[in-house]
Design a protein around this motif. Structure first.
Motif, PDB file in Angstrom:
ATOM      1  N   CYS B 297      10.896  25.138  67.332  1.00 61.78           N
ATOM      2  CA  CYS B 297      11.728  26.219  67.856  1.00 61.78           C
ATOM      3  C   CYS B 297      11.524  26.367  69.349  1.00 61.78           C
ATOM      4  O   CYS B 297      10.397  26.583  69.799  1.00 61.78           O
ATOM      5  N   PRO B 298      12.606  26.313  70.135  1.00 63.52           N
ATOM      6  CA  PRO B 298      12.423  26.447  71.587  1.00 63.52           C
ATOM      7  C   PRO B 298      11.776  27.768  71.974  1.00 63.52           C
ATOM      8  O   PRO B 298      11.084  27.847  72.971  1.00 63.52           O
ATOM      9  N   ALA B 299      11.981  28.801  71.176  1.00 60.93           N
ATOM     10  CA  ALA B 299      11.392  30.093  71.501  1.00 60.93           C
ATOM     11  C   ALA B 299      10.059  30.317  70.807  1.00 60.93           C
ATOM     12  O   ALA B 299       9.452  31.363  70.974  1.00 60.93           O
ATOM     13  N   GLY B 300       9.611  29.345  70.005  1.00 59.04           N
ATOM     14  CA  GLY B 300       8.317  29.478  69.342  1.00 59.04           C
ATOM     15  C   GLY B 300       8.280  30.563  68.290  1.00 59.04           C
ATOM     16  O   GLY B 300       7.249  31.190  68.072  1.00 59.04           O
ATOM     17  N   VAL B 301       9.394  30.784  67.592  1.00 60.71           N
ATOM     18  CA  VAL B 301       9.409  31.806  66.556  1.00 60.71           C
ATOM     19  C   VAL B 301       8.450  31.386  65.441  1.00 60.71           C
ATOM     20  O   VAL B 301       8.429  30.232  65.035  1.00 60.71           O
ATOM     21  N   ASN B 302       7.651  32.321  64.954  1.00 62.93           N
ATOM     22  CA  ASN B 302       6.662  32.018  63.932  1.00 62.93           C
ATOM     23  C   ASN B 302       7.317  32.022  62.557  1.00 62.93           C
ATOM     24  O   ASN B 302       7.211  32.974  61.797  1.00 62.93           O
ATOM     25  N   ALA B 303       8.010  30.922  62.268  1.00 63.19           N
ATOM     26  CA  ALA B 303       8.756  30.839  61.012  1.00 63.19           C
ATOM     27  C   ALA B 303       7.825  30.881  59.804  1.00 63.19           C
ATOM     28  O   ALA B 303       8.068  31.621  58.853  1.00 63.19           O
ATOM     29  N   GLN B 304       6.755  30.088  59.837  1.00 64.42           N
ATOM     30  CA  GLN B 304       5.852  30.093  58.679  1.00 64.42           C
ATOM     31  C   GLN B 304       5.315  31.503  58.442  1.00 64.42           C
ATOM     32  O   GLN B 304       5.138  31.927  57.302  1.00 64.42           O
ATOM     33  N   GLY B 305       5.093  32.216  59.527  1.00 66.15           N
ATOM     34  CA  GLY B 305       4.573  33.575  59.439  1.00 66.15           C
ATOM     35  C   GLY B 305       5.531  34.518  58.744  1.00 66.15           C
ATOM     36  O   GLY B 305       5.165  35.209  57.785  1.00 66.15           O
ATOM     37  N   ALA B 318       7.805  41.167  58.393  1.00 65.55           N
ATOM     38  CA  ALA B 318       8.365  39.848  58.695  1.00 65.55           C
ATOM     39  C   ALA B 318       9.307  39.931  59.892  1.00 65.55           C
ATOM     40  O   ALA B 318       9.257  39.098  60.801  1.00 65.55           O
ATOM     41  N   LEU B 319      10.147  40.964  59.893  1.00 64.83           N
ATOM     42  CA  LEU B 319      11.091  41.097  60.992  1.00 64.83           C
ATOM     43  C   LEU B 319      10.359  41.399  62.303  1.00 64.83           C
ATOM     44  O   LEU B 319      10.699  40.863  63.357  1.00 64.83           O
ATOM     45  N   GLU B 320       9.330  42.215  62.218  1.00 66.09           N
ATOM     46  CA  GLU B 320       8.525  42.512  63.415  1.00 66.09           C
ATOM     47  C   GLU B 320       7.942  41.241  63.993  1.00 66.09           C
ATOM     48  O   GLU B 320       7.948  41.020  65.197  1.00 66.09           O
ATOM     49  N   LEU B 321       7.420  40.392  63.092  1.00 68.69           N
ATOM     50  CA  LEU B 321       6.797  39.148  63.544  1.00 68.69           C
ATOM     51  C   LEU B 321       7.833  38.243  64.193  1.00 68.69           C
ATOM     52  O   LEU B 321       7.597  37.638  65.231  1.00 68.69           O
ATOM     53  N   GLU B 322       9.012  38.170  63.569  1.00 68.00           N
ATOM     54  CA  GLU B 322      10.060  37.303  64.111  1.00 68.00           C
ATOM     55  C   GLU B 322      10.452  37.783  65.498  1.00 68.00           C
ATOM     56  O   GLU B 322      10.598  37.006  66.436  1.00 68.00           O
ATOM     57  N   GLU B 324       8.798  39.154  67.700  1.00 68.00           N
ATOM     58  CA  GLU B 324       7.850  38.962  68.801  1.00 68.00           C
ATOM     59  C   GLU B 324       8.283  37.785  69.659  1.00 68.00           C
ATOM     60  O   GLU B 324       7.925  37.691  70.830  1.00 68.00           O
ATOM     61  N   ALA B 325       9.041  36.857  69.073  1.00 67.89           N
ATOM     62  CA  ALA B 325       9.459  35.680  69.827  1.00 67.89           C
ATOM     63  C   ALA B 325      10.954  35.681  70.111  1.00 67.89           C
ATOM     64  O   ALA B 325      11.403  35.012  71.024  1.00 67.89           O
ATOM     65  N   ASN B 326      11.731  36.414  69.292  1.00 64.27           N
ATOM     66  CA  ASN B 326      13.189  36.330  69.420  1.00 64.27           C
ATOM     67  C   ASN B 326      13.825  37.630  68.933  1.00 64.27           C
ATOM     68  O   ASN B 326      13.764  37.947  67.759  1.00 64.27           O
ATOM     69  N   PRO B 327      14.411  38.395  69.875  1.00 62.41           N
ATOM     70  CA  PRO B 327      15.020  39.668  69.449  1.00 62.41           C
ATOM     71  C   PRO B 327      16.272  39.472  68.595  1.00 62.41           C
ATOM     72  O   PRO B 327      16.677  40.370  67.869  1.00 62.41           O
ATOM     73  N   PHE B 328      16.889  38.287  68.672  1.00 65.40           N
ATOM     74  CA  PHE B 328      18.189  38.079  68.017  1.00 65.40           C
ATOM     75  C   PHE B 328      18.042  37.604  66.588  1.00 65.40           C
ATOM     76  O   PHE B 328      18.496  36.514  66.219  1.00 65.40           O
ATOM     77  N   ALA B 329      17.382  38.397  65.776  1.00 63.65           N
ATOM     78  CA  ALA B 329      17.143  37.993  64.397  1.00 63.65           C
ATOM     79  C   ALA B 329      18.444  37.944  63.579  1.00 63.65           C
ATOM     80  O   ALA B 329      18.677  37.006  62.834  1.00 63.65           O
ATOM     81  N   SER B 330      19.282  38.968  63.702  1.00 64.11           N
ATOM     82  CA  SER B 330      20.529  38.978  62.919  1.00 64.11           C
ATOM     83  C   SER B 330      21.455  37.842  63.362  1.00 64.11           C
ATOM     84  O   SER B 330      22.112  37.208  62.556  1.00 64.11           O
ATOM     85  N   ALA B 397      11.168  44.429  79.284  1.00 66.68           N
ATOM     86  CA  ALA B 397      11.048  45.841  78.906  1.00 66.68           C
ATOM     87  C   ALA B 397       9.815  46.072  78.045  1.00 66.68           C
ATOM     88  O   ALA B 397       9.137  47.091  78.158  1.00 66.68           O
ATOM     89  N   LYS B 398       9.516  45.105  77.161  1.00 64.32           N
ATOM     90  CA  LYS B 398       8.314  45.230  76.323  1.00 64.32           C
ATOM     91  C   LYS B 398       7.059  45.251  77.181  1.00 64.32           C
ATOM     92  O   LYS B 398       6.029  45.776  76.776  1.00 64.32           O
ATOM     93  N   LYS B 399       7.142  44.652  78.370  1.00 66.30           N
ATOM     94  CA  LYS B 399       5.999  44.674  79.287  1.00 66.30           C
ATOM     95  C   LYS B 399       6.081  45.872  80.227  1.00 66.30           C
ATOM     96  O   LYS B 399       5.435  45.901  81.268  1.00 66.30           O
ATOM     97  N   ASN B 400       6.940  46.836  79.883  1.00 69.11           N
ATOM     98  CA  ASN B 400       7.040  48.097  80.611  1.00 69.11           C
ATOM     99  C   ASN B 400       7.842  48.005  81.908  1.00 69.11           C
ATOM    100  O   ASN B 400       7.784  48.904  82.751  1.00 69.11           O
ATOM    101  N   TYR B 401       8.636  46.945  82.086  1.00 69.60           N
ATOM    102  CA  TYR B 401       9.487  46.884  83.271  1.00 69.60           C
ATOM    103  C   TYR B 401      10.779  47.659  83.000  1.00 69.60           C
ATOM    104  O   TYR B 401      11.250  47.733  81.871  1.00 69.60           O
ATOM    105  N   ARG B 402      11.339  48.231  84.061  1.00 70.07           N
ATOM    106  CA  ARG B 402      12.624  48.915  83.934  1.00 70.07           C
ATOM    107  C   ARG B 402      13.725  47.920  84.278  1.00 70.07           C
ATOM    108  O   ARG B 402      13.843  47.489  85.421  1.00 70.07           O
ATOM    109  N   VAL B 403      14.477  47.527  83.247  1.00 67.34           N
ATOM    110  CA  VAL B 403      15.453  46.463  83.433  1.00 67.34           C
ATOM    111  C   VAL B 403      16.881  47.008  83.392  1.00 67.34           C
ATOM    112  O   VAL B 403      17.209  47.799  82.500  1.00 67.34           O
TER     113      VAL B 403
END
Lengths: 139, 1104
Positions: B297-305, B318-322, B324-330, B397-403
């Motif tokens: 996975c180019p984004a390193g999504v933890n599929a096995q996880g 499971a969704l939380e874990l996904e 962490e690497a890719n917001p576009f789960a749906s 934003a997750k790192k607290n930046y205002r985007v």
């Protein structure tokens, strides 16, 4: 020229861990074999320089017997491999010098093989007898 | 000239009978250099020795030759005599005229002559001998014990109790070895753990023992007294200082794997403790690396996880874990091109896991309201709200930046909403992901095109950094005549209009040009708008870049594809009426590796058409950026491959704008990478690089797995696909759980982090690294133990195919009170209590032709024990043992065997040829040699007394330690009778089954023996080495270094400054290889120099 009375002079270069110990075992077991092979004891067959072998032939040896440990058993890991390579090389050189390569024999005899030691000494002595004295050594 | 004394021994009649010792003495007296010669009945006796001593003193001898027995017996004796006479011990040599002469010849004349030669050769040797001093080496007072089964434990305790510091290294997480797996031990039927665990605890608490478990020997160098050891302490990913063994983690871990301690009778979790009484009593995580899906996975999504969490029913986690690497789960759960599935190892067995569709499930059902966050950090601008831009915003934003995201269109989502049709990606799904991103405080301003009122320079002034991700939406032109006629609608434009709800009228016949996903989308949209659609593609099906599954759906929906066709001209007066096409053929491959289409001259043909939709790729629109933004020759922006920064400081770029049209997940990955780079730069730190190692399940795991087909995605039937309803319906919960259970858990631990969440002492650390520890030790005990001979190679016994055929070690676990059946003997297949068990002895041992030649020694006794214990637990059970011999040679063993036969075990003498199933029953086909018949026994269970073999690490060990093993890979002892605990290498001792099959009392005895040998070295301050080493004559040495390569002990080294070789006296073992190899004679073995050898040879051959 009769070969009947010819008693070959053979030098045995033996490693102390295996072949020399096998010779000890042959002695303890009171085996009997011809007295033509005089042993010289080394720590490892890899100490034997081809020069020593040629020196022996030059000075009257009709045959040279080298005894070392079986591959994998060398007390110094891999000395016997080096010996094997050197002897292989020397065999070719002897042929080029006109010396029958059967006069140089390499045997792997473990400390448990007193029987094998006896057999090798007998066989080799017989073989050298058949080959006759090395040229230049005829009396 | 040296004064040499020669002493000839009669050895009673052993020598004197066949060698004329008197005549010999007279002859030798005359030999040059001999100052004194004498013979005596028994030289090794007290008077004999005194004789030599006297002579040394009176005759002032410089050297001594004792002609007697083999030097292996008395070299030391006579050298000690010399020392007592103040003569250097190395000036004393022995000539063997007994074993090598008097005992092997009959003729006295011949024997005496040979003895004379032998003695003379030794006289020549001693003539050139030099007095040598033994080499003294300091001893490091510390021991190393390798292996912590009962052998290693005993050895370590013995050495430590002598007050000597001991390092005990064990490769598994706990000490105890195989003895910890046993139920009761013969012949006393002591509970194995009860007698073992006190010793284990003693080891753990001993202040002189340093226990390193889950560790392996990396490297050993040096020699006795001074070994240097490197130990790799593997990371358990748990801080053992903090872990308190509470086992909460075990409850929540969603991954199960083979349980080594229970011999695979049950499974264990990825985080585990080998057994409840483990020492150290800590948990370990088995993590083999990262699974192939995550690496693909180019984004390193933890599929096995997330798949593991789905299995456990934890969809939210499971969704939380996904995410962490890719917001576009749906989104990705529906339209990702899933490179993860191409690398899925399950695909080698049957079919890859439906990873993307599983993601869709958790995205649809694992949602939970996210509390709205308000970041407070520095401000970043993002241009473009496609997947690249929004991902970048999310991670920042997750790192607290205002985007703030600037989007030119009125809708948010870029190609996700403007390009992909809703029957593939419903608007609601995209919205769900975008809402999640916005919850982190990302501000999106729509309808603002950067380059109009606001320029990039303004953004650079007002924001700390800028990420530009405007995609690639400018259509490539066909460049054919008539392309601009009305009725020709370019693909992106077409899809955008439809997606935005604008009315698009199409004629009856539509042709779509192109073979990518956009072309397929355009075709399927046109079909839904009522047209008859044909796709024209200039290459063949194989070369189509569109996802194969999309092409398949398009064809199912009635869309035709014409291959090897390309438009040549668009025909029509006021609007498009037809396309003139050319047929193509495939030529040599082009830069993309695909075969180049070549037009066939004269092949023109016309297709009448109402609309043509070219979909032949897009390019980014970057004209609005100034020249300071360097471009590539393909018209994309130049960026640093590690940080994605453009040539303008502080401006980053990613996604289709940089790569050209690519995939969604690559855009997400780019957004994440840029966010990390920007954050690192702003904070002034290095970008964190994760080194990922690809993990795969062991090949044996795939052998056992049954094939299970991949879950099929339910889809709308063709007749229901009129509108833009989503075609794929999604999995239900049962399907999802079943599909998730097909996952092979390639990395075992999947870093789902559930353990971390429940660990109260906060002991879990997934980034914990292996440690390399270095120690100096003076002596080593090797106690590496054994494994079971692989029962799968005993094919005739059906181990692995019949579940109720088990090995003896597995049977121990079934008998064990702490085992998987709490000590009840039950069949693994159905849990029934077996009424008849057949035990097969010598399963693999004593079989020279096919398996192991040797006898494994312990099996007769433990099989008898198994039969007895079975009988004790199942009173009406019937144990039957097939044997060749019954070997019960220990103390109390024969008595035990008699008890076993008395208490109702049947012994049948004969080998078993086959174990098979007939009508659901297990049949054992064997011989009964005592009656001379073949027997067929129906059994409920079969126990194989499998042979024992040394651990597979032995092969590597012998090279690391420079010791030997025999043909069966058991470690070789120095002498099979008299030196069973020593290896051939000084300072390394052997204990336990590593040296050969034996039972527990023998192991313990040998361990104590090895310990005592080690202690004998370690209590000394210094030890001496024989000085018959090879030196270096620096005057002759040319620095050619041939000797350096030849030395097996790395004892020689080139001194680059002086250009001569130096020898390490402590390492040189005195083999002499270097002396033979040295061309100049600079390397000479002391007291066996070339001159000596040559003189010895001459003396032997001389006739005098």
């Amino acid at each position: 020229m009769s070969k009947g009375n010819f008693e070959p002079k053979i030098i045995g270069f033996f490693c102390k861990w295996c072949t020399s110990a096998a010779a000890d075992l042959a002695g303890t077991s009171r085996k009997k074999y011809p007295a033509n092979v005089i042993p010289i004891r080394f720590f490892c067959s890899s100490r034997i320089d081809p020069q020593h072998i040629l020196h022996a032939f030059r000075n009257g040896a009709d045959g040279v017997l080298i005894g070392g440990c079986h591959f994998g058993d060398c007390h110094y890991q891999n000395g016997n491999y080096k010996t094997a390579r050197r002897v292989a090389f020397l065999h070719n050189l002897l042929r080029d010098m006109g010396v029958d390569k059967r006069r140089l024999r390499l045997e792997w005899i473990s400390a448990a093989e007193g029987e094998k030691f006896t057999k090798v000494v007998k066989d080799f002595t017989e073989e050298i007898k058949q080959l006759g004295p090395l040229k230049g050594n005829e009396k | 000239m040296k004064k040499i004394g020669v002493f000839i021994c009669h050895c009673g009649i052993n020598i004197a009978k066949t060698v004329d010792v008197e005549a010999l003495t007279e002859e030798i007296k005359k030999y040059p250099g001999v100052a004194y010669a004498e013979n005596y009945k028994y030289m090794c006796s007290d008077p004999g020795q005194n004789l030599i001593l006297d002579a040394i003193k009176k005759q002032k001898l410089d050297a001594v030759v004792v002609s007697a027995c083999s030097p292996t017996l008395h070299e030391n004796t006579f050298r000690n005599v010399s020392e007592r006479g103040s003569l250097n011990r190395y000036m004393c040599e022995m000539a063997n005229i007994r074993e090598h002469c008097s005992w092997v010849h009959d003729d006295k004349e011949i024997a005496t002559k040979k003895a004379s030669h032998i003695i003379k050769s030794i006289i020549e040797k001693v003539r050139y001998d030099e007095p040598l001093e033994p080499i003294y080496v300091d001893v490091t007072r510390r021991a190393l014990v390798i292996g912590a089964g009962i052998a290693g434990i005993q050895a370590a305790l013995d050495i430590a109790n002598a007050g000597i510091e001991t390092i005990l290294v064990e490769k598994t997480p706990s000490i105890g070895g195989h003895m910890a797996q046993l139920s009761e031990t013969f012949p006393t039927l002591d509970c194995s753990q009860c007698i073992l665990t006190p010793k284990m605890v003693e080891v753990a608490q001993h202040d002189k023992i340093k226990l390193l478990t889950y560790s392996e020997i990396e490297e050993i160098s040096g020699s006795v007294g001074n070994f240097k050891v490197k130990v790799r302490q593997k990371s358990p990913f748990v801080d053992w200082e903090k872990c308190n063994g509470c086992a909460e983690c075990d409850l929540v871990c969603p991954v199960s794997t083979n349980n080594e301690f229970e011999c695979d009778l049950t499974s264990r979790k990825a985080i585990y403790r080998p057994f409840p009484q483990a020492v150290p009593n800590r948990f370990t995580i088995t993590k083999l690396g990262q699974p192939p899906c995550r690496i693909a996975c180019p984004a390193g999504v933890n599929a096995q996880g997330y798949i593991a969490l789905i299995r456990a029913g934890k969809y939210k986690e499971a969704l939380e874990l996904e995410r962490e690497a890719n917001p576009f789960a749906s989104v990705c759960g529906r339209v990702c091109n899933h490179p993860c599935e191409s690398d899925c190892v399950r695909g080698e067995l049957d079919e890859p896991i439906a990873i993307a569709s599983l993601k869709r499930y958790i995205a649809d059902f694992g949602s939970y309201p996210v509390e709205q966050k308000k970041p407070t950090g520095e401000q970043i601008a993002v241009i473009g709200s496609g997947p690249a831009g929004l991902s970048c915003a999310y991670f920042l934003a997750k790192k607290n930046y205002r985007v703030t995201v600037y989007e030119a269109e009125k809708v948010v989502g870029g190609m996700l909403v403007l390009g992909i049709p809703e029957f593939r990606l419903p608007r609601a799904s995209t919205k769900a992901d975008i809402d999640h991103i916005k919850a982190f405080g990302v501000e999106i301003k729509t309808g603002v095109k950067i380059g109009d009122k606001l320029g990039i320079e303004d953004l650079r002034k007002n924001y700390r950094a800028v990420f530009v991700a405007t995609g690639a939406y400018e259509e490539m032109k066909l460049r054919v005549e008539g392309e601009d006629l009305p009725g020709v609608i370019h693909c992106i434009d077409f899809l955008k209009k439809v997606n935005l709800g604008e009315k698009v009228t199409l004629g009856k016949k539509v042709a779509v040009i192109g073979g990518g996903n956009a072309a397929i989308d355009a075709a399927r949209v046109s079909k839904r708008l009522g047209s008859d659609v044909t796709i024209l593609y200039r290459r063949s099906r194989k070369e189509m870049p569109a996802n194969a599954w999309e092409v398949e759906e398009a064809e199912k929906e009635g869309i035709k594809i014409e291959f090897l066709v390309t438009p040549n001209r668009v025909l029509g007066t006021n609007k498009i009426e037809a396309i003139e096409c050319l047929r193509m053929e495939l030529g040599a491959p082009d830069a993309s590796g695909r075969r180049r289409p070549i037009p066939i001259p004269g092949s023109e043909f016309k297709i009448p058409i109402d609309n043509m939709i070219p979909a032949i790729s897009q390019k980014p629109q970057i004209d609005w950026l100034g020249e300071e933004f360097e471009r590539t020759k393909w018209g994309t922006l130049v960026v640093d491959p590690n940080t994605l920064e453009t040539t303008v400081k502080g401006v980053y770029s990613g996604g289709d704008m940089v790569t050209g049209p690519a995939t969604i997940i690559e855009a997400v990955a780019a957004g994440k990478k840029a966010a990390e780079a920007m954050d690192a730069h702003i904070r002034g730190v290095e970008i964190e690089h994760k080194e990922w190692k690809k993990a795969r399940p062991a090949p044996e795991t795939l052998i056992g797995e049954k094939k299970v087909p991949r879950a099929e995605m339910p889809k709308l039937s063709i007749d229901r696909r009129k509108g833009f309803d989503e075609v794929e319906c999604g999995f239900d919960e049962e399907t999802v759980k079943q599909e998730a259970s097909r996952c092979l858990n390639c990395a075992i631990c999947c870093e789902c982090l559930q353990c971390e969440k429940v660990c109260e002492p906060d002991a879990i650390d997934h980034d914990l690294k292996d440690k390399i520890l270095e120690y100096d030790v003076g002596a080593i005990v090797v106690a590496t133990g054994f494994d079971i001979y692989d029962p799968l190679s005993l094919k005739e016994y059906s181990f692995g195919t019949i579940p109720d055929v088990v090995t003896s070690l597995q049977f121990e676990r079934l008998l064990s009170a702490s085992g998987p059946t709490v000590g009840e003997v039950r069949r693994p297949s159905d849990g029934r209590v077996p009424k008849r068990i057949v035990f097969i002895q010598c399963a693999g041992s004593r079989d020279k032709e096919n398996h192991l030649e040797y006898c494994s020694k312990i099996c007769c006794m433990y099989t008898a024990k198994h039969a007895l214990l079975y009988k004790h637990r199942v009173h009406d059970g019937e144990p039957i043992i097939f044997y060749i011999d019954v070997r019960t040679g220990g103390k109390g063993y024969e008595e035990f065997y008699n008890r076993v036969t008395d208490e109702g075990t049947t012994y049948i003498r004969g080998k078993v040829s086959k174990v098979y199933k007939d009508n659901g029953k297990i049949i054992v086909l064997g011989a009964d040699t005592l009656s001379g018949k073949q027997v067929e026994v129906e059994a409920d269970m079969v126990v194989l007394a499998a042979g024992i073999i040394p651990t597979k690490e032995n092969e590597e060990f012998v090279r690391k330690l420079k010791i030997q093993c025999d043909a069966n890979e058991f470690l070789t002892e120095a002498h099979p009778k008299l030196r069973p605990v020593e290896s051939n290498t000084l300072g390394i001792y052997l204990a336990g089954v590593a040296q050969g099959p034996k039972d527990i009392p023998e192991v313990v005895a040998q361990a104590s023996g090895a310990a005592s040998k080690a202690i004998a070295i370690l209590v000394k301050d210094k030890i001496t080495f024989e000085p018959t080493i090879a030196g270096v004559d620096e005057d002759l040495c040319s620095g050619c270094s041939i000797c350096v390569g030849v030395c097996p002990y790395d004892a020689r080294e080139l001194d680059k400054e002086k250009m001569v070789v130096k020898v390490n006296a402590a390492l040189c073992q005195g083999c002499g290889s270097c002396s033979a190899a040295c061309p100049s004679g600079a390397a000479q073995q002391r007291n066996l120099v070339d001159r000596q050898i040559e003189e010895m040879v001459v003396s032997v051959l001389e006739e005098k």
